[in-house]
Motif scaffolding. Structure first.
Motif, PDB file in Angstrom:
ATOM      1  N   ARG A  30      62.205  13.967  53.055  1.00  0.00           N
ATOM      2  CA  ARG A  30      63.335  13.887  54.565  1.00  0.00           C
ATOM      3  C   ARG A  30      64.790  13.954  54.347  1.00  0.00           C
ATOM      4  O   ARG A  30      65.138  14.552  54.289  1.00  0.00           O
ATOM      5  CB  ARG A  30      62.491  14.128  55.902  1.00  0.00           C
ATOM      6  N   ASP A  57      68.674  17.985  61.177  1.00  0.00           N
ATOM      7  CA  ASP A  57      67.294  18.873  60.712  1.00  0.00           C
ATOM      8  C   ASP A  57      66.317  18.592  60.549  1.00  0.00           C
ATOM      9  O   ASP A  57      65.136  19.033  60.393  1.00  0.00           O
ATOM     10  CB  ASP A  57      68.253  20.004  60.281  1.00  0.00           C
ATOM     11  N   ALA A  58      66.780  17.671  59.651  1.00  0.00           N
ATOM     12  CA  ALA A  58      65.257  17.004  58.634  1.00  0.00           C
ATOM     13  C   ALA A  58      64.364  16.133  59.057  1.00  0.00           C
ATOM     14  O   ALA A  58      63.212  16.147  59.489  1.00  0.00           O
ATOM     15  CB  ALA A  58      66.117  16.185  57.557  1.00  0.00           C
ATOM     16  N   GLU A 113      65.890  16.171  51.427  1.00  0.00           N
ATOM     17  CA  GLU A 113      65.658  17.382  51.457  1.00  0.00           C
ATOM     18  C   GLU A 113      67.200  17.348  52.198  1.00  0.00           C
ATOM     19  O   GLU A 113      67.536  18.274  52.296  1.00  0.00           O
ATOM     20  CB  GLU A 113      64.821  18.377  52.986  1.00  0.00           C
ATOM     21  N   ALA A 114      67.249  16.691  53.418  1.00  0.00           N
ATOM     22  CA  ALA A 114      68.877  16.187  54.071  1.00  0.00           C
ATOM     23  C   ALA A 114      69.656  16.372  53.191  1.00  0.00           C
ATOM     24  O   ALA A 114      71.352  17.466  52.760  1.00  0.00           O
ATOM     25  CB  ALA A 114      69.039  15.465  54.830  1.00  0.00           C
ATOM     26  N   ASP A 117      75.330  23.107  50.115  1.00  0.00           N
ATOM     27  CA  ASP A 117      76.208  23.978  50.568  1.00  0.00           C
ATOM     28  C   ASP A 117      77.625  23.913  50.555  1.00  0.00           C
ATOM     29  O   ASP A 117      78.166  24.808  50.449  1.00  0.00           O
ATOM     30  CB  ASP A 117      76.062  23.464  52.103  1.00  0.00           C
ATOM     31  N   PRO A 167      78.763  17.573  57.414  1.00  0.00           N
ATOM     32  CA  PRO A 167      77.590  18.087  56.587  1.00  0.00           C
ATOM     33  C   PRO A 167      75.983  17.754  57.030  1.00  0.00           C
ATOM     34  O   PRO A 167      75.060  18.105  57.486  1.00  0.00           O
ATOM     35  CB  PRO A 167      77.706  19.227  55.802  1.00  0.00           C
ATOM     36  N   LEU A 220      64.753  21.293  59.081  1.00  0.00           N
ATOM     37  CA  LEU A 220      65.095  21.527  58.149  1.00  0.00           C
ATOM     38  C   LEU A 220      63.601  20.829  57.362  1.00  0.00           C
ATOM     39  O   LEU A 220      63.194  20.192  56.986  1.00  0.00           O
ATOM     40  CB  LEU A 220      66.092  20.465  57.166  1.00  0.00           C
ATOM     41  N   THR A 228      74.260  16.950  60.234  1.00  0.00           N
ATOM     42  CA  THR A 228      74.236  18.028  60.690  1.00  0.00           C
ATOM     43  C   THR A 228      72.416  17.961  59.682  1.00  0.00           C
ATOM     44  O   THR A 228      71.440  18.472  60.999  1.00  0.00           O
ATOM     45  CB  THR A 228      74.614  19.329  60.704  1.00  0.00           C
ATOM     46  N   GLN A 229      72.573  17.590  58.479  1.00  0.00           N
ATOM     47  CA  GLN A 229      71.302  17.755  57.955  1.00  0.00           C
ATOM     48  C   GLN A 229      70.294  17.169  57.723  1.00  0.00           C
ATOM     49  O   GLN A 229      69.157  17.465  57.906  1.00  0.00           O
ATOM     50  CB  GLN A 229      71.402  17.878  56.099  1.00  0.00           C
ATOM     51  N   ALA A 288      70.627  20.274  51.069  1.00  0.00           N
ATOM     52  CA  ALA A 288      70.716  20.957  51.259  1.00  0.00           C
ATOM     53  C   ALA A 288      72.264  20.688  51.424  1.00  0.00           C
ATOM     54  O   ALA A 288      72.730  21.578  51.654  1.00  0.00           O
ATOM     55  CB  ALA A 288      70.267  20.746  52.783  1.00  0.00           C
ATOM     56  N   THR A 289      73.077  19.738  51.701  1.00  0.00           N
ATOM     57  CA  THR A 289      73.918  18.887  51.815  1.00  0.00           C
ATOM     58  C   THR A 289      74.628  19.354  50.744  1.00  0.00           C
ATOM     59  O   THR A 289      76.226  19.655  50.889  1.00  0.00           O
ATOM     60  CB  THR A 289      74.665  17.939  52.537  1.00  0.00           C
TER      61      THR A 289
END
Length: 258
Positions: A120, A232-233, A123-124, A131, A225, A238, A228-229, A127-128
């Motif tokens: 996780r 969510d993770a 993954e965060a 993006d 960012p 996420l 936030t990710q 994604a960051t």
């Protein structure tokens, strides 16, 4: 796409034991490594007894080498700079200004799933980073962290073309509470990596977001960012997917602890 392996409980469920409470975010600026380490230990002890809620420390460190439990003598710096031997997993790495560091002090839900927690965090970061424009960032099976496939970096056609790490992870979990975490290279120097075998890996390189994108990417730009990710993770919003683009030997497998 599916996760690298099934977690112990549904992927869309929070991995935090108290998911109904908001994360406390502490932005600490530039903090000496050992000072931050002691703060983590203090907060983790408080979290284990529910004196505080889940907390994420956001900071940078002055230039320092830190050696995890699997660090080997040959990994250590050749430039004479001191090393802090620390209680996280993994081998040796470097921290310094221009690198975004996040230390989640989180009580994990039962049953504790260390692999899912690490995935996780990855993954965060993936994604960051995607993006931000590094859209091929992902995982290398057998190695932790977030990686960029072996292509020429945008800012420097002469840069190394091997796979390269843009974010490192190293954690510790005690009494179900996490310590240490992740570091994302934003606009830091890479000079100090030349004097160690970073993470025990000598067949790949290290990079920064600035080098990959051909512009300055600051810690301040990436902090929001990433947070936030990360939220969510941890919450399961996420979901971990399989972003693996290669496989390589695990640099810690079979090594004794120091």
């Amino acid at each position: 796409m599916t996760a690298p392996r099934d977690p112990f409980f549904p992927a869309d469920r929070s991995i935090r034991a108290r998911s109904d409470e908001p994360l406390e975010i502490r932005r600490l600026g530039v903090v000496d490594y050992e000072q931050a380490w002691h703060l983590q230990a203090e907060l983790a002890a408080q979290r284990a007894t529910d004196e505080i809620g889940d907390t994420v420390l956001i900071l940078e460190h002055p230039s320092v080498y830190t050696a995890g439990k699997r660090t080997q003598p040959a990994d250590r710096p050749t430039n004479g700079l001191p090393v802090v031997d620390v209680d996280r997993g993994g081998r040796i790495t470097w921290h310094g200004e221009g690198q975004l560091v996040a230390y989640p002090i989180i009580r994990l839900a039962e049953p504790v799933d260390v692999v899912d927690y690490v995935r996780r965090l990855e993954e965060a970061v993936i994604a960051t980073v995607r993006d931000a424009g590094v859209d091929k960032a992902g995982r290398i099976d057998g190695r932790s962290g977030v990686w960029v496939p072996g292509t020429v970096a945008a800012a420097d056609p002469a840069a190394p073309t091997r796979d390269r790490k843009v974010a490192a992870l190293g954690i510790r979990i005690t009494r179900g509470v996490t310590m240490h975490g992740l570091s994302l290279n934003c606009d830091n120097t890479l000079e100090h990596y030349d004097h160690i075998i970073a993470c025990g890996i000598d067949d790949a390189d290290v990079t920064t977001l600035s080098l990959e994108l051909g512009r300055d990417v600051s810690v301040d730009e990436m902090t929001g960012p990433l947070l936030t990710q990360l939220e969510d993770a941890l919450a399961g919003r996420l979901v971990v997917a399989d972003h693996t683009f290669a496989s390589a030997p695990d640099p810690t497998k079979g090594l004794p602890r120091r």
